[in-house]
Design an enzyme around this catalytic site. Structure first.
Site, PDB file in Angstrom:
ATOM      1  N   ARG A 115       1.350  -0.619  -2.347  1.00 27.14           N
ATOM      2  CA  ARG A 115       1.987   0.521  -2.985  1.00 27.14           C
ATOM      3  C   ARG A 115       0.936   1.375  -3.691  1.00 27.14           C
ATOM      4  O   ARG A 115      -0.044   0.860  -4.230  1.00 27.14           O
ATOM      5  CB  ARG A 115       3.040   0.067  -4.005  1.00 27.14           C
ATOM      6  CG  ARG A 115       4.329  -0.463  -3.366  1.00 27.14           C
ATOM      7  CD  ARG A 115       5.076   0.647  -2.629  1.00 27.14           C
ATOM      8  NE  ARG A 115       6.318   0.203  -2.013  1.00 27.14           N
ATOM      9  CZ  ARG A 115       6.428  -0.194  -0.739  1.00 27.14           C
ATOM     10  NH1 ARG A 115       5.379  -0.228   0.054  1.00 27.14           N
ATOM     11  NH2 ARG A 115       7.603  -0.546  -0.261  1.00 27.14           N
ATOM     12  N   GLU A 154       3.648  10.583  -1.949  1.00 28.30           N
ATOM     13  CA  GLU A 154       4.023  10.433  -0.532  1.00 28.30           C
ATOM     14  C   GLU A 154       5.383  11.094  -0.279  1.00 28.30           C
ATOM     15  O   GLU A 154       6.337  10.874  -1.013  1.00 28.30           O
ATOM     16  CB  GLU A 154       4.114   8.935  -0.225  1.00 28.30           C
ATOM     17  CG  GLU A 154       4.506   8.639   1.212  1.00 28.30           C
ATOM     18  CD  GLU A 154       4.742   7.142   1.448  1.00 28.30           C
ATOM     19  OE1 GLU A 154       4.022   6.319   0.855  1.00 28.30           O
ATOM     20  OE2 GLU A 154       5.649   6.828   2.228  1.00 28.30           O
ATOM     21  N   HIS A 180       1.757   5.844   5.810  1.00 30.34           N
ATOM     22  CA  HIS A 180       2.669   4.740   5.436  1.00 30.34           C
ATOM     23  C   HIS A 180       3.368   4.182   6.687  1.00 30.34           C
ATOM     24  O   HIS A 180       4.591   4.204   6.797  1.00 30.34           O
ATOM     25  CB  HIS A 180       3.705   5.177   4.386  1.00 30.34           C
ATOM     26  CG  HIS A 180       4.351   4.009   3.695  1.00 30.34           C
ATOM     27  ND1 HIS A 180       4.980   4.093   2.485  1.00 30.34           N
ATOM     28  CD2 HIS A 180       4.473   2.696   4.059  1.00 30.34           C
ATOM     29  CE1 HIS A 180       5.455   2.909   2.132  1.00 30.34           C
ATOM     30  NE2 HIS A 180       5.166   2.037   3.074  1.00 30.34           N
TER      31      HIS A 180
HETATM   32  C1  3PG Z   1       7.946  -2.112   3.056  1.00 35.42           C
HETATM   33  O1  3PG Z   1       8.003  -2.179   1.827  1.00 35.42           O
HETATM   34  O2  3PG Z   1       8.679  -2.796   3.780  1.00 35.42           O
HETATM   35  C2  3PG Z   1       6.934  -1.234   3.704  1.00 35.42           C
HETATM   36  O3  3PG Z   1       6.200  -0.509   2.780  1.00 35.42           O
HETATM   37  C3  3PG Z   1       7.531  -0.343   4.746  1.00 35.42           C
HETATM   38  O4  3PG Z   1       8.192   0.760   4.255  1.00 35.42           O
HETATM   39  P1  3PG Z   1       8.981   1.715   5.280  1.00 35.42           P
HETATM   40  O5  3PG Z   1      10.077   0.923   5.876  1.00 35.42           O
HETATM   41  O6  3PG Z   1       9.480   2.816   4.419  1.00 35.42           O
HETATM   42  O7  3PG Z   1       8.015   2.168   6.315  1.00 35.42           O
END
Ligand code: 3PG
Length: 312
Positions: free
Chosen positions: A227, A255, A278
């Protein structure tokens, strides 16, 4: 029973829900500001990174569970959910391999400067001399901060690359071939590559600050697929510019909530920093496993009233 799915979700799993008598409202583009308008009488809200704020939780007249189809649930107002007696659940471990694969990719990308290679080639620049200066990662020490589901998958892959793996975590798992350090500062100072796998919470906020960055070896790499809040971005930029640290992160401050559009970040266009979109959990394999677990949570609640993977 009704579920509001407010993020991208695989079609075949939506089908399974319908076949099991669940009414599905699919609003993949819903965001923090309009989620409350869609909740209505749904028993479940399913999201990935869509922010579930207090207004959305309060708007749910029949809301029972907010499901984070993924691992980190810092996008959900857990306090507001708990206050209203709404459960929050996630799908731990289901996207770990995908995140570990990206982390390994980022390590190799930094070592070989793959993105810069490609960028130069596309600008008609040939520079074998410059890009032949990689160190290699064989025999290097990888420090994993947070040896949970993802950290363990990275450890396996790093060992296959011939890296020595050391870990820091309050819970120590035996039999995974890594050494644990009781002191995060010592682990940082001993590592050639550091990868972060801790949740976002008040204890980890800004944890990787000027002091910890200052302990990194010159030229060491920092990988963050956890994060954004865990790293002090100003201190990171300073460490990259002044101490020759290299960084590759899949998460950054500010983000965007949506899946496409413009993006601005302090980390843009800095030599020695790579940022990806991400995408750690975004493989078909991982999203299939996450969706399967999400469906399991919904059907278990429908059939038994039990909440699997409850975090509050
Ligand atoms: C999570 O916490 O599972 C990951 O950071 C993935 O996040 P996302 O599903 O928003 O891509």
């Amino acid at each position: 029973m009704k579920v509001l799915i407010a993020d991208k979700f695989p079609e075949n799993h939506i089908q399974t829900l319908k076949e099991n008598g669940i009414d599905v409202v699919y609003e993949a583009k819903a965001g923090e500001n309009d989620l409350a308008n869609f909740v209505k009488d749904a028993e479940f809200i399913v999201v990935r990174s869509t922010v579930v704020n207090q207004a959305a939780i309060d708007a749910g007249s029949n809301l029972k569970i907010v499901i984070r189809a993924g691992s980190g649930y810092n996008n959900i107002d857990v306090k507001a959910a708990s206050a209203k007696g709404v459960a929050v659940a996630n799908t731990p471990g289901k996207n770990s391999i995908a995140v570990a694969e990206l982390a390994m990719g980022l390590i190799v990308s930094l070592d070989r400067r793959i993105p810069d290679n490609v960028k130069d080639f596309n600008c008609s620049v040939w520079n074998k001399a410059k890009y032949s200066k990689a160190e290699g990662i064989f025999g290097k020490t990888l420090g994993i901060i947070g040896v949970g589901n993802i950290g363990k998958e990275i450890a396996k892959r790093a060992q296959a690359f011939g890296m020595k793996v050391i870990g820091y975590d309050v819970i120590k798992t035996e039999g995974i071939g890594i050494e644990y350090s009781d002191n995060v500062e010592k682990l940082i100072a001993a590592s050639d590559v550091i990868t972060l796998h801790v949740p976002a919470n008040p204890q980890t906020k800004g944890m990787f600050d000027e002091k910890l960055l200052g302990l990194m070896k010159k030229g060491a790499m920092l990988i963050n697929t956890s994060r954004a809040d865990v790293i002090d971005e100003d201190a990171l930029i300073k460490a990259v510019k002044e101490n020759g640290i290299l960084a590759a992160v899949d998460v950054f401050k500010g983000e965007p909530e949506g899946k496409d559009g413009a993006v601005t970040s302090k980390l843009q266009n800095i030599d020695g920093i790579y940022v990806t979109h991400h995408i750690g959990a975004s493989t078909e394999q991982a999203q299939d496993a996450v969706a399967e677990e999400t469906v399991k949570i919904i059907l278990e609640f429908k059939n038994t009233g039990k909440v699997l993977n409850k975090v509050n």
